[in-house]
Design a protein around this motif. Structure first.
Motif, short mmCIF file in Angstrom:
data_model
loop_
_atom_site.label_atom_id
_atom_site.label_comp_id
_atom_site.label_asym_id
_atom_site.label_seq_id
_atom_site.Cartn_x
_atom_site.Cartn_y
_atom_site.Cartn_z
N ASP A 48 0.84 -1.19 0.00
CA ASP A 48 0.00 0.00 0.00
C ASP A 48 0.88 1.25 0.00
OD1 ASP A 48 -2.21 -1.76 0.40
OD2 ASP A 48 -1.68 -1.81 2.52
N ARG A 49 0.33 2.31 -0.58
CA ARG A 49 1.05 3.58 -0.61
C ARG A 49 0.15 4.68 -0.04
NH1 ARG A 49 2.45 3.54 -6.87
NH2 ARG A 49 1.80 1.38 -6.98
N THR A 50 0.68 5.44 0.88
CA THR A 50 -0.04 6.56 1.46
C THR A 50 0.91 7.74 1.58
OG1 THR A 50 -1.59 5.18 2.69
CG2 THR A 50 -1.24 7.40 3.51
N LEU A 51 0.40 8.92 1.25
CA LEU A 51 1.21 10.12 1.27
C LEU A 51 0.41 11.27 1.86
CD1 LEU A 51 4.00 11.21 0.30
CD2 LEU A 51 2.89 11.82 -1.85
N LEU A 52 1.05 12.02 2.75
CA LEU A 52 0.41 13.17 3.40
C LEU A 52 1.38 14.34 3.33
CD1 LEU A 52 -2.10 14.07 5.03
CD2 LEU A 52 -0.98 13.20 7.07
N LEU A 53 1.01 15.39 2.60
CA LEU A 53 1.84 16.58 2.48
C LEU A 53 1.22 17.71 3.29
CD1 LEU A 53 2.52 16.63 -1.39
CD2 LEU A 53 3.77 15.42 0.40
N ALA A 54 2.08 18.43 4.01
CA ALA A 54 1.60 19.56 4.82
C ALA A 54 2.52 20.75 4.63
CB ALA A 54 1.53 19.17 6.30
N GLU A 55 1.99 21.83 4.08
CA GLU A 55 2.74 23.09 3.97
C GLU A 55 2.63 23.80 5.32
OE1 GLU A 55 1.27 25.40 0.73
OE2 GLU A 55 2.50 24.35 -0.76
N LEU A 56 3.74 23.93 6.02
CA LEU A 56 3.77 24.53 7.34
C LEU A 56 4.17 26.00 7.21
CD1 LEU A 56 5.64 21.65 9.25
CD2 LEU A 56 3.19 21.84 8.69
N THR A 57 3.31 26.89 7.66
CA THR A 57 3.59 28.32 7.58
C THR A 57 3.49 28.93 8.97
OG1 THR A 57 2.63 28.40 5.35
CG2 THR A 57 2.93 30.51 6.49
N PRO A 58 4.60 29.32 9.58
CA PRO A 58 4.56 29.91 10.93
C PRO A 58 3.69 31.18 10.95
CG PRO A 58 6.81 29.36 10.29
CD PRO A 58 5.97 29.21 9.06
N ILE A 59 2.95 31.33 12.04
CA ILE A 59 2.14 32.53 12.23
C ILE A 59 3.00 33.55 12.99
CG2 ILE A 59 0.08 33.49 13.30
CD1 ILE A 59 -1.23 30.77 12.95
N VAL A 60 3.17 34.68 12.38
CA VAL A 60 4.01 35.72 12.98
C VAL A 60 3.13 36.74 13.71
CG1 VAL A 60 5.73 37.51 12.54
CG2 VAL A 60 5.72 35.43 11.15
N GLY A 61 3.51 37.07 14.94
CA GLY A 61 2.80 38.07 15.72
C GLY A 61 1.64 37.54 16.51
#
Length: 434
Positions: free
Chosen positions: A421-434
């Motif tokens: 089986d193949r599973t893929l999870l992509l997450a664009e992480l963007t820090p919250i400033v302020g």
């Protein structure tokens, strides 16, 4: 030696049962009968049997409910009759009709014309479709029950117009033989469709729902079970919204395939959701998951990687349990595996020793969680395959939007035959400033 007896039916009779599909099987039956054997043919299934209840065993109800599964009039396509005699329509047949009698008695019913109930029903619609009047001119009308293991599951209706002779005894016997074969084929198709619906329900229950974006995190995911025609495999994944603009992501892999692995996946996924709701630290969550897996049949030796992204504190906490390391693409534009503090043992071994790896992420980054089906190969070391996956991501990340990138990487596995089986999870992480 006498020549072989010629079948009264068309070659479509030879393919009955070749497809595990109710609609196609019904279509094969009416095509076998029409137009060579009769002028019009239809096949009905009892609605309660179609809904996977019992067969009809000879009680004497006031009426029966049956669904039109297939229809053919001459050489016309079913679509041309859709307004007047739609496939899929559920009809109620009173006790006095030949349809109900065929089901109750278990024997074919032969009439010189269309029965009164059907004639009245067709006459009501005849004003809208003049062709229905031709069906009312039938000179021989035959109803044959579809019987299975001592009960009835439906019936086949055949009619001949004025230009043909009535159905003969030998012909009725031939239709009964065809109906017996069709009943087995329909039962096989119904069982297959039931199993497929069950598998689809399990698979859909394992999807992370509609979460695609939370503040500070954009997500894409895809999965592909192993083998030809598989619907569910041993992988599971989830995305959970947490308080304080946090998000939890997990990819896991239960051993094996099929219903046992699916049950284990569901239990592990449910446990993660419950534990995440307690808002305990990631390492404690995985420790408790390990303890639960040791008492869950089929869940021992499952692996997982758990990530918790805190966009306000700019931290990503990772805990592994015998799973391949995640990949991270940082501001330098290169993707590399994360060096975990400890790889951790698979779940269910009662190890209880899981250490968190805390990353400080001050700039946007791309986190990649995946199952080992993307990086396992008989011809290469797993570290080489992880590097290959990282390279494939670097080559495509600037050209594809996140969902397309996810699909591209999913199909760029080391083993194109799909042995795992193949599973893929992509997450664009963007820090919250302020």
């Amino acid at each position: 030696m006498p020549p072989p007896r010629r079948s009264p039916f068309s070659p479509a009779a030879d393919v009955i049962g070749s497809e595990l599909d109710l609609g196609l099987t019904g279509s094969h039956v009416v095509h076998a009968l029409t137009p060579g054997f009769c002028d019009a043919a239809s096949l009905y299934l009892l609605e309660r049997w179609r809904r996977e209840e019992t067969t009809y065993t000879g009680a004497d109800p006031a009426q029966i409910e049956a669904r039109r599964l297939a229809l053919r009039v001459g050489t016309d396509a079913p679509e041309s009759w859709e307004r007047s005699l739609p496939v899929g329509e559920v009809l109620v047949f009173p006790r006095a009709t030949p349809y109900a009698r065929a089901l109750v008695d278990g024997h074919a019913q032969l009439l010189d014309s269309v029965d009164e109930h059907t004639a009245e029903r067709l006459a009501v619609s005849a004003g809208e479709d003049a062709r229905l009047g031709e069906l009312l001119k039938a000179r021989s009308f035959l109803v044959v029950p579809l019987r299975l293991r001592g009960g009835a599951i439906g019936f086949v209706a055949c009619s001949r117009g004025p230009g043909r002779g009535p159905f003969l005894t030998a012909e009725i016997a031939a239709v009964e033989s065809l109906a017996a074969r069709a009943a087995v084929a329909l039962d096989n198709a119904r069982r297959y469709e039931h199993e497929r619906r069950t598998a689809l329900a399990i698979r859909n229950s394992l999807l992370p729902g509609t979460i695609q974006e939370v503040e500070g995190c954009r997500i894409a995911h895809a999965s592909l079970p192993a083998g030809q025609g598989s619907i569910i495999g041993g992988d599971w994944f989830d995305v959970l919204r947490r308080p304080g603009d946090r998000v939890s992501l997990i990819v896991g892999d239960a051993m094996g395939h099929g219903p046992e692995s699916a049950v284990a996946m569901i239990q592990l996924r449910t446990a993660v959701r419950t534990l995440a709701g307690l808002d305990i630290p990631p390492a404690d969550l995985v420790r408790r998951l390990d303890a639960l897996a040791s008492e869950t049949p089929g869940a021992s030796f499952a692996t997982c990687i758990y990530a918790e992204w805190d966009a306000r504190n700019h931290t990503c906490t990772l805990v592994g349990a015998g799973h391949p390391p995640p990949l991270l693409r940082g501001p330098d534009g290169r993707t590399a595996p994360v060096a975990l503090v400890g790889a951790g043992l698979p779940l269910g071994l009662g190890a209880g020793s899981y250490e968190p790896t805390v990353l400080s992420i001050e700039d946007p980054a791309l986190l990649v969680l995946y199952s080992d089906g993307l990086v396992e190969s008989r011809d290469a070391d797993i570290d080489q395959e992880i590097a290959r996956l990282a390279g494939a991501l670097d080559a495509a990340v600037d050209h594809d939007p996140l969902p397309s990138l996810c699909r591209r990487l999913l199909h760029a596995a080391s083993d194109p035959a799909g042995a795992d089986d193949r599973t893929l999870l992509l997450a664009e992480l963007t820090p919250i400033v302020g």
